[in-house]
Scaffold this motif. Structure first.
Motif, PDB file in Angstrom:
ATOM      1  N   ALA A  48       0.817  -1.222   0.000  1.00  0.00           N
ATOM      2  CA  ALA A  48       0.000   0.000   0.000  1.00  0.00           C
ATOM      3  C   ALA A  48       0.847   1.266   0.000  1.00  0.00           C
ATOM      4  CB  ALA A  48      -0.938  -0.005   1.209  1.00  0.00           C
ATOM      5  N   PHE A  49       2.005   1.213   0.665  1.00  0.00           N
ATOM      6  CA  PHE A  49       2.860   2.394   0.794  1.00  0.00           C
ATOM      7  C   PHE A  49       4.140   2.278  -0.033  1.00  0.00           C
ATOM      8  CE2 PHE A  49       0.095   3.037   4.438  1.00  0.00           C
ATOM      9  CZ  PHE A  49      -0.110   4.409   4.406  1.00  0.00           C
ATOM     10  N   ALA A  59       4.679  11.646  -2.737  1.00  0.00           N
ATOM     11  CA  ALA A  59       3.922  12.051  -3.927  1.00  0.00           C
ATOM     12  C   ALA A  59       2.467  11.574  -3.893  1.00  0.00           C
ATOM     13  CB  ALA A  59       4.616  11.520  -5.185  1.00  0.00           C
ATOM     14  N   PHE A  60       2.058  10.865  -2.834  1.00  0.00           N
ATOM     15  CA  PHE A  60       0.672  10.396  -2.746  1.00  0.00           C
ATOM     16  C   PHE A  60      -0.285  11.584  -2.770  1.00  0.00           C
ATOM     17  CE2 PHE A  60       1.004   5.951  -0.528  1.00  0.00           C
ATOM     18  CZ  PHE A  60       1.780   5.488  -1.571  1.00  0.00           C
ATOM     19  N   THR A  61      -1.410  11.382  -3.430  1.00  0.00           N
ATOM     20  CA  THR A  61      -2.434  12.414  -3.558  1.00  0.00           C
ATOM     21  C   THR A  61      -3.661  12.023  -2.722  1.00  0.00           C
ATOM     22  OG1 THR A  61      -3.483  11.292  -5.415  1.00  0.00           O
ATOM     23  CG2 THR A  61      -1.665  12.832  -5.937  1.00  0.00           C
ATOM     24  N   GLU A  62      -4.669  12.884  -2.759  1.00  0.00           N
ATOM     25  CA  GLU A  62      -5.922  12.581  -2.062  1.00  0.00           C
ATOM     26  C   GLU A  62      -6.541  11.298  -2.606  1.00  0.00           C
ATOM     27  OE1 GLU A  62      -8.794  12.547   0.690  1.00  0.00           O
ATOM     28  OE2 GLU A  62      -7.064  13.897   0.702  1.00  0.00           O
ATOM     29  N   LYS A  63      -6.345  11.037  -3.885  1.00  0.00           N
ATOM     30  CA  LYS A  63      -6.832   9.783  -4.473  1.00  0.00           C
ATOM     31  C   LYS A  63      -6.149   8.582  -3.804  1.00  0.00           C
ATOM     32  CE  LYS A  63      -7.512   7.488  -8.919  1.00  0.00           C
ATOM     33  NZ  LYS A  63      -7.321   7.547 -10.368  1.00  0.00           N
ATOM     34  N   GLU A  66      -7.654   8.079  -0.343  1.00  0.00           N
ATOM     35  CA  GLU A  66      -8.945   7.370  -0.445  1.00  0.00           C
ATOM     36  C   GLU A  66      -8.720   5.888  -0.728  1.00  0.00           C
ATOM     37  OE1 GLU A  66     -11.815   8.652   0.511  1.00  0.00           O
ATOM     38  OE2 GLU A  66     -10.670  10.480   0.937  1.00  0.00           O
ATOM     39  N   ARG A  67      -7.759   5.580  -1.579  1.00  0.00           N
ATOM     40  CA  ARG A  67      -7.425   4.178  -1.862  1.00  0.00           C
ATOM     41  C   ARG A  67      -6.990   3.473  -0.581  1.00  0.00           C
ATOM     42  NH1 ARG A  67      -2.436   2.145  -2.261  1.00  0.00           N
ATOM     43  NH2 ARG A  67      -1.459   4.165  -2.662  1.00  0.00           N
ATOM     44  N   ALA A  79      -5.717   9.934   9.925  1.00  0.00           N
ATOM     45  CA  ALA A  79      -4.653  10.733  10.540  1.00  0.00           C
ATOM     46  C   ALA A  79      -3.293  10.037  10.398  1.00  0.00           C
ATOM     47  CB  ALA A  79      -4.967  10.995  12.008  1.00  0.00           C
ATOM     48  N   LYS A  80      -3.265   8.731  10.573  1.00  0.00           N
ATOM     49  CA  LYS A  80      -2.002   7.996  10.466  1.00  0.00           C
ATOM     50  C   LYS A  80      -1.542   7.889   9.017  1.00  0.00           C
ATOM     51  CE  LYS A  80      -2.721   5.463  14.761  1.00  0.00           C
ATOM     52  NZ  LYS A  80      -2.902   4.154  15.412  1.00  0.00           N
ATOM     53  N   ILE A  81      -2.469   7.772   8.100  1.00  0.00           N
ATOM     54  CA  ILE A  81      -2.128   7.750   6.676  1.00  0.00           C
ATOM     55  C   ILE A  81      -1.531   9.102   6.271  1.00  0.00           C
ATOM     56  CG2 ILE A  81      -3.105   7.706   4.336  1.00  0.00           C
ATOM     57  CD1 ILE A  81      -5.101   5.544   5.464  1.00  0.00           C
TER      58      ILE A  81
END
Length: 178
Positions: A48-49, A59-63, A66-67, A79-81
């Motif tokens: 996942a990460f 570079a992770f986005t809001e998308k 949500e994923r 919060a942890k993500i």
């Protein structure tokens, strides 16, 4: 699973950025949960990460958020993500100065605890408090002193194995320095 982790991995030195970022992230996710939960989910966390590569995670986005919130294989805590993404960015920023590994290891205490069998477990120290404050100043989040002490134990910065344990001194960090 826990026995194997503690007998092979826990307390061994981690001195690479990706490995240290992973440990930092997983310790934050563990906050309020059992370590066995995190350990069982570690393979899914790695997928996942992006194998905890700081550049990819930063570079992770809001998308992506949500994923991740929809991924039952990990702990789905917004919060942890978000903290993991922020800490990836802070890790990248830290490269301009000393780097994550040297920064964290600079808080290694001059002596390690010497717990006897059955003695109370230490959950934080002056060094873990100082590390927590210093990381926060650098933009890191979810890095409280208890979480940082757990990190220090996990990466071999302190040897929390009780005196007489077959694992005491196995990291090589404290050989002759206890």
């Amino acid at each position: 699973m826990l026995r194997e982790y503690y007998d092979i991995e826990w307390g061994m030195p981690v001195r690479d950025e990706r490995g240290l970022f992973e440990r930092l992230s997983l310790e934050a996710f563990q906050s309020g949960l059992s370590w066995s939960t995190i350990l069982r989910k570690r393979p899914a966390f790695r997928i996942a990460f992006a194998e905890f590569e700081p550049d990819a995670v930063a570079a992770f986005t809001e998308k992506d958020v949500e994923r991740l919130l929809g991924d039952a294989g990990i702990v789905r805590n917004r919060a942890k993500i978000l903290a993991t993404i922020a800490n990836a960015a802070a890790t990248i920023q830290l490269r301009e100065d000393v780097g994550l590994v040297d920064f964290i290891w600079s808080f290694q205490p001059s002596a390690t605890p010497v717990p006897g069998p059955g003695e109370p477990v230490i959950t934080q120290s002056a060094e873990s408090l100082a590390l927590s404050k210093a990381l926060r100043k650098r933009g890191f989040v979810f890095v409280g002193p208890t979480t940082m002490y757990a990190l220090m134990e996990a990466i071999g910065m302190v040897d929390a194995h009780p005196v007489g344990s077959h694992r005491r001194g196995s990291s090589g960090v404290w050989t002759g320095r206890v």
